[in-house]
Design a protein around this motif. Structure first.
Motif, short mmCIF file in Angstrom:
data_model
loop_
_atom_site.label_atom_id
_atom_site.label_comp_id
_atom_site.label_asym_id
_atom_site.label_seq_id
_atom_site.Cartn_x
_atom_site.Cartn_y
_atom_site.Cartn_z
N HIS A 140 -2.36 42.02 -36.73
CA HIS A 140 -3.52 42.39 -37.53
C HIS A 140 -4.17 43.65 -37.01
O HIS A 140 -4.26 43.89 -35.82
CB HIS A 140 -4.55 41.25 -37.54
N ASP A 168 -0.78 34.49 -37.70
CA ASP A 168 0.32 35.37 -37.29
C ASP A 168 1.40 34.57 -36.58
O ASP A 168 2.59 34.67 -36.88
CB ASP A 168 -0.26 36.42 -36.34
N ASN A 203 10.73 39.65 -44.28
CA ASN A 203 10.41 39.57 -45.70
C ASN A 203 10.29 38.09 -46.05
O ASN A 203 11.27 37.42 -46.33
CB ASN A 203 11.51 40.24 -46.53
N PRO A 221 1.22 44.37 -41.98
CA PRO A 221 1.93 43.68 -43.06
C PRO A 221 1.41 44.06 -44.44
O PRO A 221 0.24 44.39 -44.61
CB PRO A 221 1.67 42.20 -42.77
N ARG A 222 2.29 44.02 -45.40
CA ARG A 222 1.95 44.20 -46.81
C ARG A 222 2.16 42.86 -47.50
O ARG A 222 3.10 42.13 -47.18
CB ARG A 222 2.82 45.27 -47.46
N PHE A 223 1.32 42.58 -48.47
CA PHE A 223 1.37 41.28 -49.14
C PHE A 223 1.59 41.38 -50.65
O PHE A 223 2.27 40.55 -51.23
CB PHE A 223 0.06 40.51 -48.90
N SER A 266 -6.60 38.88 -43.65
CA SER A 266 -6.23 40.26 -43.30
C SER A 266 -7.02 41.26 -44.13
O SER A 266 -7.59 42.21 -43.60
CB SER A 266 -4.73 40.47 -43.50
N VAL A 299 5.16 38.56 -47.20
CA VAL A 299 4.88 39.25 -45.93
C VAL A 299 6.03 40.22 -45.69
O VAL A 299 7.18 39.80 -45.55
CB VAL A 299 4.74 38.26 -44.76
N ARG A 300 5.72 41.50 -45.62
CA ARG A 300 6.75 42.52 -45.44
C ARG A 300 6.41 43.41 -44.25
O ARG A 300 5.31 43.96 -44.18
CB ARG A 300 6.89 43.41 -46.69
N THR A 301 7.32 43.54 -43.32
CA THR A 301 7.15 44.46 -42.20
C THR A 301 8.50 44.66 -41.53
O THR A 301 9.50 44.07 -41.96
CB THR A 301 6.11 43.93 -41.18
N LEU A 342 5.07 33.90 -38.40
CA LEU A 342 6.14 34.70 -37.81
C LEU A 342 6.84 34.01 -36.65
O LEU A 342 7.54 34.65 -35.87
CB LEU A 342 5.58 36.05 -37.37
N GLN A 352 4.55 43.45 -36.26
CA GLN A 352 3.28 43.59 -36.97
C GLN A 352 2.24 42.70 -36.34
O GLN A 352 2.54 41.65 -35.80
CB GLN A 352 3.45 43.32 -38.45
#
Length: 293
Positions: free
Chosen positions: A12, A39, A228, A171-173, A244, A284-286, A43, A10
């Motif tokens: 931005h 980022d 995750n 990413p989803r938050f 983001s 943070v999910r990806t 990560l 992932q």
């Protein structure tokens, strides 16, 4: 025949690694740099796991980081391979300056050389004959990725490795039922930006396998990393989510309903009670899916 490993990472949605220059670009670079630094911080463990997994018979001495941004990959590679030197390539003068400042602060300036270049140009700068070429979240920005792949194939040392780390998704938050007044807002935002990116970056989410094979690379295996990271005790994740969504708003606002735009603005209001950076349920999910030669 040169090999490659492909991963999905992932990044931005507006973190471009080549493009136009000027005052607006410099201003945009500053915003991108902050996202790229967050980022790298959040990560770092996952980036290190990829550099540690690279299928190399001997440690590389010469590495090229294509579309290096502010240096997340560059510094992970320098840490993983302590005898290596990295040529960090990016179109952004601001990103490269930030990378050099980090290198000086870490005492690594002798092991890094920066090169400002637009990788869509027909003529590439002299990048030597690297043992490893790393391209993280940069290939999908290329106007002509086939040209880039052929160029990488041409510069790699015999037996060298090309590692492509590409987008599986942004990413989803937020939890799926958030925010409370407009559940599902985040997915609707990404649906809008997905449509916009399909117009301007048609290679995002591309099947790189056939293009890499056509360029002369070999493909052998694949793995998937699920990211995750719980954010309730990580202040950086709140800033990451805020930055983001602020940048997504700039692209998505004209396409959003008034209700969704109002809900988004409440999340982005740093002085308000609903500011996303203050939530205790962020994650943070990806997903990264990685292939190796």
């Amino acid at each position: 025949m040169p090999a490659y490993c492909e991963g999905m990472n992932q990044a931005h949605p507006h973190a471009s690694h080549h493009g136009h220059h000027g005052h607006h670009q410099e201003h945009d670079d500053a915003g991108q740099a902050e996202i790229l630094d967050l980022d790298a911080e959040i990560l770092a463990e996952h980036t290190a796991s990829i550099t540690g997994w690279l299928p190399l018979k001997t440690d590389p001495r010469q590495i090229v980081d294509l579309g290096c941004g502010t240096g997340a990959g560059t510094f992970a590679l320098l840490d993983r391979f302590p005898d290596a030197h990295v040529i960090a390539v990016d179109a952004s003068v601001g990103h490269l300056q930030r990378l050099r400042e980090k290198a000086r602060a870490l005492g690594l300036e002798e092991r890094v050389r920066t090169v400002q270049a637009d990788l869509d140009d027909t003529a590439w700068p002299d990048l030597g004959s690297p043992d490893l070429v790393w391209a993280s979240a940069s290939m999908h920005h290329m106007a002509d990725p086939e040209h880039t792949l052929r160029a990488v194939h041409g510069v790699l040392a015999p037996g060298g490795l090309f590692c492509v780390v590409e987008l599986a998704g942004f990413p989803r938050f937020l939890p799926e039922n958030a925010p409370e007044d407009r559940p599902g807002l985040e997915e609707r935002l990404h649906a809008v930006t997905d449509r916009l990116h399909a117009e301007h970056m048609p290679h995002r989410g591309a099947d790189w396998g056939p293009m890499l094979t056509a360029a002369g690379f070999t493909i052998e295996a694949e793995r998937t990393i699920t990211v995750n990271i719980e954010g309730s005790h990580n202040e950086a994740i709140g800033r990451y989510a805020l930055n983001s969504l602020q940048r997504i708003r700039g692209a998505a606002a004209p396409e959003l309903s008034p209700e969704d735009l109002a809900a988004l603005d409440r999340l982005l209001d740093t002085g308000g009670p609903h500011n996303i950076a203050h939530r205790d349920d962020l994650t943070v999910r990806t997903v990264w899916a990685t292939r190796r030669p």
